[in-house]
Design a protein around this motif. Sequence first.
Motif, PDB file in Angstrom:
ATOM      1  N   GLN A 141      37.687  50.553  50.453  1.00 51.49           N
ATOM      2  CA  GLN A 141      38.230  50.395  49.160  1.00 51.49           C
ATOM      3  C   GLN A 141      39.721  49.697  49.462  1.00 51.49           C
ATOM      4  O   GLN A 141      39.907  48.837  48.715  1.00 51.49           O
ATOM      5  CB  GLN A 141      38.440  51.513  48.269  1.00 51.49           C
ATOM      6  N   GLU A 142      40.319  50.528  50.158  1.00 51.92           N
ATOM      7  CA  GLU A 142      41.534  50.062  50.645  1.00 51.92           C
ATOM      8  C   GLU A 142      41.760  48.794  51.074  1.00 51.92           C
ATOM      9  O   GLU A 142      42.641  47.638  50.918  1.00 51.92           O
ATOM     10  CB  GLU A 142      42.566  50.920  51.588  1.00 51.92           C
ATOM     11  N   LEU A 143      40.829  48.222  52.031  1.00 50.49           N
ATOM     12  CA  LEU A 143      40.726  46.864  52.370  1.00 50.49           C
ATOM     13  C   LEU A 143      40.216  45.799  51.340  1.00 50.49           C
ATOM     14  O   LEU A 143      41.000  44.890  51.328  1.00 50.49           O
ATOM     15  CB  LEU A 143      39.577  46.809  53.654  1.00 50.49           C
ATOM     16  N   LEU A 144      39.634  46.299  50.478  1.00 47.60           N
ATOM     17  CA  LEU A 144      39.181  45.195  49.595  1.00 47.60           C
ATOM     18  C   LEU A 144      40.310  44.926  48.514  1.00 47.60           C
ATOM     19  O   LEU A 144      40.571  44.106  48.034  1.00 47.60           O
ATOM     20  CB  LEU A 144      38.022  45.863  48.633  1.00 47.60           C
ATOM     21  N   GLU A 145      41.179  46.122  48.288  1.00 50.68           N
ATOM     22  CA  GLU A 145      42.301  46.036  47.336  1.00 50.68           C
ATOM     23  C   GLU A 145      43.237  45.178  47.994  1.00 50.68           C
ATOM     24  O   GLU A 145      43.876  44.348  47.684  1.00 50.68           O
ATOM     25  CB  GLU A 145      42.827  47.355  47.067  1.00 50.68           C
ATOM     26  N   ARG A 146      43.254  45.162  49.548  1.00 49.07           N
ATOM     27  CA  ARG A 146      44.515  44.400  50.283  1.00 49.07           C
ATOM     28  C   ARG A 146      43.902  43.233  50.306  1.00 49.07           C
ATOM     29  O   ARG A 146      44.714  41.991  50.130  1.00 49.07           O
ATOM     30  CB  ARG A 146      44.415  44.917  51.702  1.00 49.07           C
ATOM     31  N   ILE A 147      42.876  42.792  50.332  1.00 48.01           N
ATOM     32  CA  ILE A 147      42.058  41.310  50.300  1.00 48.01           C
ATOM     33  C   ILE A 147      42.301  40.731  49.104  1.00 48.01           C
ATOM     34  O   ILE A 147      42.761  39.387  48.966  1.00 48.01           O
ATOM     35  CB  ILE A 147      40.739  41.308  50.744  1.00 48.01           C
ATOM     36  N   LEU A 148      42.261  41.426  47.851  1.00 48.65           N
ATOM     37  CA  LEU A 148      42.639  40.866  46.647  1.00 48.65           C
ATOM     38  C   LEU A 148      44.246  40.188  46.382  1.00 48.65           C
ATOM     39  O   LEU A 148      44.268  39.505  45.653  1.00 48.65           O
ATOM     40  CB  LEU A 148      42.199  41.772  45.511  1.00 48.65           C
ATOM     41  N   ASP A 149      45.083  40.977  47.311  1.00 47.51           N
ATOM     42  CA  ASP A 149      46.199  40.562  47.265  1.00 47.51           C
ATOM     43  C   ASP A 149      46.777  39.466  48.028  1.00 47.51           C
ATOM     44  O   ASP A 149      47.880  38.987  47.744  1.00 47.51           O
ATOM     45  CB  ASP A 149      47.273  41.677  47.506  1.00 47.51           C
ATOM     46  N   GLU A 150      45.740  38.922  48.949  1.00 45.83           N
ATOM     47  CA  GLU A 150      46.025  37.901  49.940  1.00 45.83           C
ATOM     48  C   GLU A 150      45.778  36.514  49.398  1.00 45.83           C
ATOM     49  O   GLU A 150      45.009  36.375  48.534  1.00 45.83           O
ATOM     50  CB  GLU A 150      45.421  38.066  51.221  1.00 45.83           C
ATOM     51  N   PRO A 151      46.491  35.335  49.515  1.00 50.26           N
ATOM     52  CA  PRO A 151      46.022  34.206  49.069  1.00 50.26           C
ATOM     53  C   PRO A 151      45.261  33.426  49.884  1.00 50.26           C
ATOM     54  O   PRO A 151      45.591  32.297  50.204  1.00 50.26           O
ATOM     55  CB  PRO A 151      47.875  33.533  49.147  1.00 50.26           C
ATOM     56  N   ALA A 196      29.597  42.686  44.776  1.00 47.75           N
ATOM     57  CA  ALA A 196      29.173  44.312  44.668  1.00 47.75           C
ATOM     58  C   ALA A 196      30.430  45.101  44.633  1.00 47.75           C
ATOM     59  O   ALA A 196      31.087  45.259  43.226  1.00 47.75           O
ATOM     60  CB  ALA A 196      28.556  44.538  45.981  1.00 47.75           C
ATOM     61  N   GLN A 197      30.809  45.649  45.572  1.00 48.01           N
ATOM     62  CA  GLN A 197      31.883  46.797  45.296  1.00 48.01           C
ATOM     63  C   GLN A 197      33.472  45.998  45.191  1.00 48.01           C
ATOM     64  O   GLN A 197      34.281  46.799  44.715  1.00 48.01           O
ATOM     65  CB  GLN A 197      31.965  47.607  46.813  1.00 48.01           C
ATOM     66  N   ALA A 198      33.561  44.959  45.370  1.00 52.13           N
ATOM     67  CA  ALA A 198      34.673  44.279  45.219  1.00 52.13           C
ATOM     68  C   ALA A 198      35.069  43.796  43.701  1.00 52.13           C
ATOM     69  O   ALA A 198      36.128  43.815  43.207  1.00 52.13           O
ATOM     70  CB  ALA A 198      34.617  42.981  46.101  1.00 52.13           C
ATOM     71  N   LEU A 199      33.767  43.786  42.998  1.00 55.57           N
ATOM     72  CA  LEU A 199      34.132  43.286  41.706  1.00 55.57           C
ATOM     73  C   LEU A 199      34.713  44.179  40.806  1.00 55.57           C
ATOM     74  O   LEU A 199      35.604  43.780  39.961  1.00 55.57           O
ATOM     75  CB  LEU A 199      32.481  43.039  40.945  1.00 55.57           C
ATOM     76  N   PRO A 200      34.378  45.681  40.839  1.00 57.68           N
ATOM     77  CA  PRO A 200      35.659  46.500  39.875  1.00 57.68           C
ATOM     78  C   PRO A 200      37.024  46.244  40.363  1.00 57.68           C
ATOM     79  O   PRO A 200      37.710  46.312  39.384  1.00 57.68           O
ATOM     80  CB  PRO A 200      34.940  47.835  40.119  1.00 57.68           C
ATOM     81  N   TYR A 201      37.169  46.167  41.563  1.00 55.56           N
ATOM     82  CA  TYR A 201      38.709  46.054  41.863  1.00 55.56           C
ATOM     83  C   TYR A 201      39.292  44.583  41.456  1.00 55.56           C
ATOM     84  O   TYR A 201      40.437  44.656  40.905  1.00 55.56           O
ATOM     85  CB  TYR A 201      39.002  46.104  43.455  1.00 55.56           C
ATOM     86  N   PHE A 202      38.344  43.610  41.699  1.00 57.78           N
ATOM     87  CA  PHE A 202      38.829  42.350  40.977  1.00 57.78           C
ATOM     88  C   PHE A 202      39.117  42.396  39.502  1.00 57.78           C
ATOM     89  O   PHE A 202      40.204  42.054  38.930  1.00 57.78           O
ATOM     90  CB  PHE A 202      37.843  41.334  41.413  1.00 57.78           C
ATOM     91  N   ALA A 203      38.167  43.092  38.707  1.00 58.08           N
ATOM     92  CA  ALA A 203      38.284  43.051  37.238  1.00 58.08           C
ATOM     93  C   ALA A 203      39.531  43.967  36.918  1.00 58.08           C
ATOM     94  O   ALA A 203      40.295  43.827  36.188  1.00 58.08           O
ATOM     95  CB  ALA A 203      37.204  43.846  36.548  1.00 58.08           C
ATOM     96  N   GLN A 204      39.851  45.081  37.646  1.00 55.29           N
ATOM     97  CA  GLN A 204      41.112  45.731  37.421  1.00 55.29           C
ATOM     98  C   GLN A 204      42.334  44.982  37.772  1.00 55.29           C
ATOM     99  O   GLN A 204      43.230  45.196  36.986  1.00 55.29           O
ATOM    100  CB  GLN A 204      41.050  47.239  38.249  1.00 55.29           C
ATOM    101  N   SER A 205      42.342  44.154  38.931  1.00 54.80           N
ATOM    102  CA  SER A 205      43.405  43.323  39.049  1.00 54.80           C
ATOM    103  C   SER A 205      43.740  42.416  37.989  1.00 54.80           C
ATOM    104  O   SER A 205      44.766  41.999  37.694  1.00 54.80           O
ATOM    105  CB  SER A 205      43.417  42.732  40.407  1.00 54.80           C
ATOM    106  N   ILE A 206      42.713  41.863  37.530  1.00 51.76           N
ATOM    107  CA  ILE A 206      42.906  40.619  36.432  1.00 51.76           C
ATOM    108  C   ILE A 206      43.397  41.477  35.147  1.00 51.76           C
ATOM    109  O   ILE A 206      44.237  40.868  34.422  1.00 51.76           O
ATOM    110  CB  ILE A 206      41.416  40.036  36.131  1.00 51.76           C
TER     111      ILE A 206
END
Length: 315
Positions: free
Chosen positions: A112-122, A129-139
């Motif tokens: 989870q921590e890695l996925l959240e970090r990747i979402l912050d990278e340009p 799958a598991q990245a989608l909820p974190y992406f939605a929360q980021s949006i």
Amino acid sequence: MDPLKAIDQCYTTYTIEDLKNDILLPTPTDHKYTRGVLGVVAGSPEYPGAGLLATKAAVHSGVGMVRFLGTDALNLLIHLHVPEAVCTTNREKMPTPDAWCAGSGATGEERQELLERILDEPVPAVLDAQALPYFAQSIALNGPAKSHRIVTPHAGELHQMLTWIASLNPTLWNEHHAHDVPEQHDILKNPSYWAQHTARLTGATVLLKGHTSYIASPENEEGYKLQAPHSWLATAGSGDTLSGIMGSFLATHHAQARTQNHSLSTIDFLRVAASAVAIHHQATQNVHRNECGGPTPPSVVTEYIAQAISEIFSE
């Protein structure tokens, strides 16, 4: 005209000629870095196979290099079955890739921590799958994506994404849609509409997976629809394999754009997603070579990806 039918007409069928134009063939001057480096964060102790399927599919799709970011146990699994992949456990020592393939089977706090970090990278990314909820929360918290993403939900996952956005940022949701969050069955009734709506809401290219998959762009009216050759793809692991193919194509396109000093357009992302679905379908069809198909385990499908790509250019 019925507005839903009007939206459906915005989707064109993706053709073999489209595919020939969108797959980047290597040239005599290419090397592994000009062909693109794909970073993979997939799999976990709970779902190790997801990481293996995504990585194997990516390697068979022609990317220059796959860097797998895992745990010691996951990396051993990848080393044994995909020796071409370069594995590490340390993000700090891993060079930034041309694209990420992230989320398939990536459960647990560390992933989870890695996925959240990747979402912050340009860095362009395929999110599953598991990245989608974190992406939605980021949006919901930060607004539409600033770095381009391809998100690959099925109808159930899309319902969860939209629920997160509407719950965390009802103002954003109401700006784009005045009604309640659709249930899964509502999405299945009008997949073309919900793919397009989600693309505009999030700023991402949206691949809504199904027997007929719809691919929508955040900026362009037109998208693509692709119908599976048969229904044997409805099995665990198919999405992991597809994300690996798509990540491979995205990394190669981004690497070429980088060497030519230009950026990928939203049309490029749309076509990367469509070409990956098309190759996935063709590889699946090649397993049995008949119209009705048969059981097609994703681990078997990965063995036919390279052949499917080769055949496109031999016709």
